[in-house]
Motif scaffolding. Structure first.
Motif, PDB file in Angstrom:
ATOM      1  N   GLU A 162       0.927  -1.070  -0.058  1.00 33.97           N
ATOM      2  CA  GLU A 162      -0.068  -0.095   0.050  1.00 33.97           C
ATOM      3  C   GLU A 162       0.829   1.145   0.086  1.00 33.97           C
ATOM      4  OE1 GLU A 162      -3.242   0.109  -0.511  1.00 33.97           O
ATOM      5  OE2 GLU A 162      -3.364  -2.078  -0.584  1.00 33.97           O
ATOM      6  N   GLN A 163       1.821   1.427   0.758  1.00 36.29           N
ATOM      7  CA  GLN A 163       2.898   2.313   0.995  1.00 36.29           C
ATOM      8  C   GLN A 163       3.517   2.556  -0.401  1.00 36.29           C
ATOM      9  OE1 GLN A 163       3.773   4.706   3.130  1.00 36.29           O
ATOM     10  NE2 GLN A 163       2.629   4.123   4.602  1.00 36.29           N
ATOM     11  N   VAL A 165       2.582   1.622  -3.554  1.00 36.93           N
ATOM     12  CA  VAL A 165       1.700   2.194  -4.621  1.00 36.93           C
ATOM     13  C   VAL A 165       1.155   3.666  -4.259  1.00 36.93           C
ATOM     14  CG1 VAL A 165      -0.645   1.764  -5.294  1.00 36.93           C
ATOM     15  CG2 VAL A 165       0.857  -0.071  -4.954  1.00 36.93           C
ATOM     16  N   ARG A 166       0.926   3.867  -2.812  1.00 41.66           N
ATOM     17  CA  ARG A 166       0.406   5.395  -2.656  1.00 41.66           C
ATOM     18  C   ARG A 166       1.688   6.152  -2.970  1.00 41.66           C
ATOM     19  NH1 ARG A 166      -2.529   4.575   1.779  1.00 41.66           N
ATOM     20  NH2 ARG A 166      -0.580   3.977   2.833  1.00 41.66           N
ATOM     21  N   ARG A 167       3.099   5.952  -2.862  1.00 42.08           N
ATOM     22  CA  ARG A 167       4.254   6.783  -3.118  1.00 42.08           C
ATOM     23  C   ARG A 167       4.485   6.882  -4.484  1.00 42.08           C
ATOM     24  NH1 ARG A 167       8.111   5.238   1.536  1.00 42.08           N
ATOM     25  NH2 ARG A 167       9.557   6.032  -0.044  1.00 42.08           N
ATOM     26  N   THR A 171       3.383   0.170  -9.231  1.00 41.33           N
ATOM     27  CA  THR A 171       1.791   0.091  -9.745  1.00 41.33           C
ATOM     28  C   THR A 171       1.297  -1.046  -9.388  1.00 41.33           C
ATOM     29  OG1 THR A 171       2.258  -0.790 -11.936  1.00 41.33           O
ATOM     30  CG2 THR A 171       2.358   1.633 -11.785  1.00 41.33           C
ATOM     31  N   ARG A 172      -0.074  -1.170  -9.237  1.00 45.70           N
ATOM     32  CA  ARG A 172      -0.751  -2.456  -8.705  1.00 45.70           C
ATOM     33  C   ARG A 172      -0.407  -3.610  -9.944  1.00 45.70           C
ATOM     34  NH1 ARG A 172      -2.910  -2.200  -4.080  1.00 45.70           N
ATOM     35  NH2 ARG A 172      -3.953  -0.173  -3.352  1.00 45.70           N
TER      36      ARG A 172
END
Length: 183
Positions: A162-163, A165-167, A171-172
């Motif tokens: 999650e971190q 991807v958020r940063r 990519t997913r």
């Protein structure tokens, strides 16, 4: 031919490695093992590990354990797995040892691995590497995959994913199948 020791040259090598240098690097700068022993006795350098020295008056770094591990690997290893996740600030994981991946060709070597190192074997291509100060580390995607395969708790893998991807570090799409690996 005897090479005259050049302090500025040795200092430059050490400065690029958090104040550390190896016996081989010192020899390239004209320093014999005997001279290094003399410098240890007189307090000019310390010897924290076999074959690795540190300039006494060099400012302490925040991640010196990473530099020591990398120098132990003859600068062939890459900081990886949980340690890379921690360095990249992608999870709350606090590995008790420095995870270090050395080339597959090292798998047949008989090594005295320091207690502070968790050793892994694998070839890490240049595109999977980044630099963190003086040492190479695996990039986010490789660190996530290695940690999941190595059995890191799914909660930590999820948090790190999650971190990352958020940063915008991954990519997913790049991480498809990671949940299957960590499950």
């Amino acid at each position: 031919m005897h090479v005259k020791p050049v302090w500025d040259q040795l200092y430059e090598v050490a400065a690029s490695q958090d104040g550390y240098f190896t016996t081989a690097q010192a020899a390239a700068c004209g320093y014999s093992p005997q001279l290094l022993v003399h410098y240890v006795r007189t307090g000019k350098v310390t010897r924290p590990q076999r074959g690795i020295y540190r300039l006494v008056h060099f400012p302490a770094g925040e991640h010196e354990e990473l530099t020591l591990a990398w120098l132990w690997s003859e600068r062939q290893g890459v900081i990886s797995h949980q340690t890379a996740l921690s360095v990249l600030e992608l999870s709350d994981v606090m590995p008790p040892k420095v995870h270090l991946t050395v080339p597959l060709s090292w798998a047949t070597r008989r090594l005295r691995v320091p207690k502070s190192i968790e050793l892994h074997h694998g070839d890490v291509p240049k595109q999977d590497r980044a630099w963190f100060g003086a040492v190479p580390i695996t990039k986010a995607r490789r660190s996530l995959v290695d940690s999941a395969r190595d059995g890191l708790s799914p909660e930590f893998v999820q948090q790190a994913t999650e971190q990352a991807v958020r940063r915008g570090l991954v990519t997913r799409h790049e991480l498809r199948g990671l949940q299957r690996v960590s499950a």
